[in-house]
Design an enzyme around this catalytic site. Structure first.
Site, PDB file in Angstrom:
ATOM      1  N   HIS A  48      44.545  45.350  38.495  1.00 62.12           N
ATOM      2  CA  HIS A  48      45.906  45.910  38.563  1.00 62.12           C
ATOM      3  C   HIS A  48      46.548  46.207  37.220  1.00 62.12           C
ATOM      4  O   HIS A  48      47.638  46.754  37.169  1.00 62.12           O
ATOM      5  CB  HIS A  48      46.827  44.994  39.375  1.00 62.12           C
ATOM      6  CG  HIS A  48      47.289  43.780  38.606  1.00 62.12           C
ATOM      7  ND1 HIS A  48      46.536  42.654  38.453  1.00 62.12           N
ATOM      8  CD2 HIS A  48      48.444  43.538  37.932  1.00 62.12           C
ATOM      9  CE1 HIS A  48      47.196  41.761  37.736  1.00 62.12           C
ATOM     10  NE2 HIS A  48      48.355  42.267  37.394  1.00 62.12           N
TER      11      HIS A  48
HETATM   12  C1  UD1 Z   1      53.804  43.416  37.536  1.00 60.55           C
HETATM   13  C2  UD1 Z   1      53.931  42.759  36.158  1.00 60.55           C
HETATM   14  C3  UD1 Z   1      52.582  42.204  35.732  1.00 60.55           C
HETATM   15  C4  UD1 Z   1      51.999  41.289  36.793  1.00 60.55           C
HETATM   16  C5  UD1 Z   1      51.986  41.996  38.152  1.00 60.55           C
HETATM   17  C6  UD1 Z   1      51.579  41.008  39.211  1.00 60.55           C
HETATM   18  C7  UD1 Z   1      55.576  43.802  34.653  1.00 60.55           C
HETATM   19  C8  UD1 Z   1      55.764  44.706  33.512  1.00 60.55           C
HETATM   20  N1  UD1 Z   1      54.327  43.736  35.164  1.00 60.55           N
HETATM   21  O1  UD1 Z   1      52.907  44.504  37.398  1.00 60.55           O
HETATM   22  O2  UD1 Z   1      52.749  41.446  34.551  1.00 60.55           O
HETATM   23  O3  UD1 Z   1      50.684  40.961  36.429  1.00 60.55           O
HETATM   24  O4  UD1 Z   1      53.308  42.468  38.459  1.00 60.55           O
HETATM   25  O5  UD1 Z   1      51.150  41.639  40.358  1.00 60.55           O
HETATM   26  O6  UD1 Z   1      56.494  43.160  35.081  1.00 60.55           O
HETATM   27  N2  UD1 Z   1      54.353  48.620  44.141  1.00 60.55           N
HETATM   28  C9  UD1 Z   1      54.388  48.773  45.492  1.00 60.55           C
HETATM   29  N3  UD1 Z   1      54.873  47.738  46.238  1.00 60.55           N
HETATM   30  C10 UD1 Z   1      55.349  46.588  45.705  1.00 60.55           C
HETATM   31  C11 UD1 Z   1      55.319  46.448  44.307  1.00 60.55           C
HETATM   32  C12 UD1 Z   1      54.818  47.473  43.537  1.00 60.55           C
HETATM   33  O7  UD1 Z   1      53.985  49.786  46.030  1.00 60.55           O
HETATM   34  O8  UD1 Z   1      55.769  45.683  46.456  1.00 60.55           O
HETATM   35  C13 UD1 Z   1      53.789  49.723  43.326  1.00 60.55           C
HETATM   36  C14 UD1 Z   1      54.838  50.727  42.843  1.00 60.55           C
HETATM   37  O9  UD1 Z   1      54.246  51.983  42.849  1.00 60.55           O
HETATM   38  C15 UD1 Z   1      55.072  50.297  41.405  1.00 60.55           C
HETATM   39  C16 UD1 Z   1      53.694  49.768  41.003  1.00 60.55           C
HETATM   40  O10 UD1 Z   1      53.173  49.163  42.154  1.00 60.55           O
HETATM   41  O11 UD1 Z   1      55.503  51.353  40.597  1.00 60.55           O
HETATM   42  C17 UD1 Z   1      53.758  48.769  39.883  1.00 60.55           C
HETATM   43  O12 UD1 Z   1      54.657  47.703  40.179  1.00 60.55           O
HETATM   44  P1  UD1 Z   1      55.402  46.899  38.983  1.00 60.55           P
HETATM   45  O13 UD1 Z   1      56.108  45.739  39.537  1.00 60.55           O
HETATM   46  O14 UD1 Z   1      56.175  47.836  38.142  1.00 60.55           O
HETATM   47  O15 UD1 Z   1      54.211  46.431  38.070  1.00 60.55           O
HETATM   48  P2  UD1 Z   1      52.881  45.667  38.457  1.00 60.55           P
HETATM   49  O16 UD1 Z   1      51.730  46.522  38.091  1.00 60.55           O
HETATM   50  O17 UD1 Z   1      52.970  45.158  39.841  1.00 60.55           O
HETATM   51  N1  UDP Z   2      47.024  36.947  44.677  1.00 56.78           N
HETATM   52  C1  UDP Z   2      47.231  37.030  46.034  1.00 56.78           C
HETATM   53  N2  UDP Z   2      46.657  38.081  46.712  1.00 56.78           N
HETATM   54  C2  UDP Z   2      45.900  39.028  46.086  1.00 56.78           C
HETATM   55  C3  UDP Z   2      45.716  38.927  44.685  1.00 56.78           C
HETATM   56  C4  UDP Z   2      46.301  37.873  44.007  1.00 56.78           C
HETATM   57  O1  UDP Z   2      47.895  36.178  46.629  1.00 56.78           O
HETATM   58  O2  UDP Z   2      45.420  39.937  46.759  1.00 56.78           O
HETATM   59  C5  UDP Z   2      47.627  35.814  43.949  1.00 56.78           C
HETATM   60  C6  UDP Z   2      46.646  34.999  43.142  1.00 56.78           C
HETATM   61  O3  UDP Z   2      46.102  33.978  43.935  1.00 56.78           O
HETATM   62  C7  UDP Z   2      47.506  34.459  42.014  1.00 56.78           C
HETATM   63  C8  UDP Z   2      48.523  35.557  41.806  1.00 56.78           C
HETATM   64  O4  UDP Z   2      48.542  36.334  42.995  1.00 56.78           O
HETATM   65  O5  UDP Z   2      48.180  33.269  42.393  1.00 56.78           O
HETATM   66  C9  UDP Z   2      48.116  36.423  40.659  1.00 56.78           C
HETATM   67  O6  UDP Z   2      48.920  37.553  40.653  1.00 56.78           O
HETATM   68  P1  UDP Z   2      48.474  38.943  40.035  1.00 56.78           P
HETATM   69  O7  UDP Z   2      47.002  39.053  39.956  1.00 56.78           O
HETATM   70  O8  UDP Z   2      49.197  39.975  40.818  1.00 56.78           O
HETATM   71  O9  UDP Z   2      49.173  38.917  38.607  1.00 56.78           O
HETATM   72  P2  UDP Z   2      48.880  38.164  37.212  1.00 56.78           P
HETATM   73  O10 UDP Z   2      48.515  36.760  37.482  1.00 56.78           O
HETATM   74  O11 UDP Z   2      47.801  38.942  36.533  1.00 56.78           O
HETATM   75  O12 UDP Z   2      50.166  38.308  36.489  1.00 56.78           O
END
Ligand code: UD1
Ligand code: UDP
Length: 390
Positions: free
Chosen positions: A228
């Site tokens: 991601h």
């Molecule tokens: C965010 C965090 C990242 C973390 C990740 C965990 C920041 C800058 N990044 O990244 O550190 O590792 O969360 O998962 O805060 N979207 C959906 N549905 C949702 C949420 C997001 O469709 O419920 C899509 C949207 O298109 C959005 C994209 O995912 O633009 C990215 O979401 P965003 O929260 O901006 O960043 P993450 O990549 O999720």
């Molecule tokens: N996780 C989850 N479902 C998934 C992928 C990750 O519940 O399909 C959980 C995972 O067990 C961990 C957390 O989400 O506790 C990690 O989040 P993510 O990988 O989104 O972000 P990061 O840790 O890199 O910030």
């Protein structure tokens, strides 16, 4: 009464908050005369059911008291909306004569940054859980968020000694700076709240999750992958290299389970080379699913032969469950995993990923206990309470 505002927004923070809420419940059950009131604020950064609500249900986290519903957006827009909303909540509490004594923040997302800026500017102490982690890669939004949050925090709870050392190197352990309450910044080696959760929920996950049966997965005969990070998803070359490697591993007969983050799902057809995209869709060993719930994912992490990931949390949980990982990045904040030989940094390089997977699946790996005693949240809460002289 101590009043704490917990700010969460992204999937991993919701999960981490479960450990702290549990610690507060335990404290309140045994200290009726000195209760802690936790108010949970969800920024709304993640909003799909399988990125947010599922974790409140599964992990018995109290429903958020406030949801700002900021949703997705550019960094500036999203963070600004959060700062405005969090500040309003803090100011309203002050006007009601029920001020918050501190704000609890997790990790390194935009929700973390917003909480730190909003609270520190109006003199509400900031407690940062997962402080001190560094990738030293300033192109990551998370690196910016965590550096700023650490600078603004009054107590920094680091899960690892590496985190404490990083903070020391940045001069944060003995900084002369004083906060509005007259206190100096404090750095605490607390252990990791994710380790707390992994140990606490493992038996529930083993009993309640049917993910292995659902997908006919035999323990230690499948690979779990999660992707991601924008550095991978937003770059066509890197995304194509990662998926080419996944296809080569799948072609060797290993089923690859890939619960797809919504960011990645939206970009696959856009950024993958069309030929790789087509092969991905037709590969019988590739199991692409919606984002998994917590019980399913920790069961998958525990029973996989290998994890391929660019996630911080997934790489760490794999380590807790003694599953080796190929890390799809050039560096990691969790250097202990690589130093122990339980993880290999393979970047987004097709050859390196395939080679690392072969190497880790074929050797005995050691998993030292490095992330605390599974009671980090309780230590953190005790330290916060202590900071108020109670
Ligand atoms: C965010 C965090 C990242 C973390 C990740 C965990 C920041 C800058 N990044 O990244 O550190 O590792 O969360 O998962 O805060 N979207 C959906 N549905 C949702 C949420 C997001 O469709 O419920 C899509 C949207 O298109 C959005 C994209 O995912 O633009 C990215 O979401 P965003 O929260 O901006 O960043 P993450 O990549 O999720
Ligand atoms: N996780 C989850 N479902 C998934 C992928 C990750 O519940 O399909 C959980 C995972 O067990 C961990 C957390 O989400 O506790 C990690 O989040 P993510 O990988 O989104 O972000 P990061 O840790 O890199 O910030």
């Amino acid at each position: 009464m101590i009043r704490l505002l917990t700010v969460i927004g992204a999937r991993p923070q919701i999960i981490k908050a479960a450990a702290f809420s549990r610690a507060i419940q335990k404290w309140n059950n045994t200290h009726i005369d000195k209760p802690v009131k936790e108010v949970i604020l969800h920024t709304g950064q993640h909003y799909d059911d399988n990125m947010s609500a599922v974790f409140f249900r599964e992990l018995s986290i109290p429903e958020p008291d406030i949801n700002l519903h900021v949703g997705s957006g550019s960094h500036g827009t999203q963070t600004a909306r959060m700062i405005e909303g969090i500040e309003q909540v803090l100011q309203n509490a002050l006007q009601r004569d029920e001020p918050f004594d501190g704000v609890v923040l997790y990790g390194d997302t935009n929700s973390t940054l917003a909480g730190a800026v909003a609270a520190s500017k109006i003199h509400v102490p900031v407690f940062h859980i997962e402080a001190g982690l560094r990738s030293y890669n300033m192109s990551m939004p998370e690196e910016i968020n965590r550096i700023v949050c650490d600078q603004l925090s009054t107590i920094l709870f680091s899960p690892t000694q590496t985190g404490v050392d990083n903070l020391q190197r940045e001069g944060l352990t003995n900084s002369p700076a004083r906060f509005a309450d007259g206190n100096r910044r404090k750095v605490v080696l607390s252990g990791d709240v994710m380790f707390d959760n992994s140990m606490y929920f493992l038996s529930m996950a083993e009993q309640q999750s049917e993910v292995l049966q659902k997908y006919s997965l035999a323990p230690k005969h499948f690979v779990l992958a999660t992707i991601h990070r924008p550095a991978n998803t937003d770059n066509p070359e890197r995304l194509t290299a990662i998926f080419s490697a996944l296809l080569r591993i799948a072609d060797k007969g290993q089923t690859i389970v890939l619960p797809l983050h919504p960011r990645t799902r939206k970009l696959l057809s856009v950024n993958l080379l069309p030929e790789i995209y087509q092969r991905l869709r037709s590969c019988e060993h590739m199991l692409i699913t919606e984002p998994a719930g917590f019980f399913d994912i920790i069961r998958l992490e525990r029973h996989a032969s290998l994890v391929l990931t660019d996630s911080g949390g997934v790489q760490k949980e794999a380590f807790f469950f003694e599953t080796p990982s190929v890390i799809l990045r050039t560096e990691t904040e969790w250097v202990e995993i690589v130093n122990a030989g339980a993880g290999i940094l393979a970047d987004a390089d097709e050859e390196m990923i395939v080679k690392a997977a072969d190497e880790l699946m074929g050797k005995a790996v050691h998993f030292p206990k490095l992330f605390g005693d599974a009671h980090a949240a309780e230590h953190i809460l005790a330290c916060i309470i202590d900071s108020f002289g109670q």
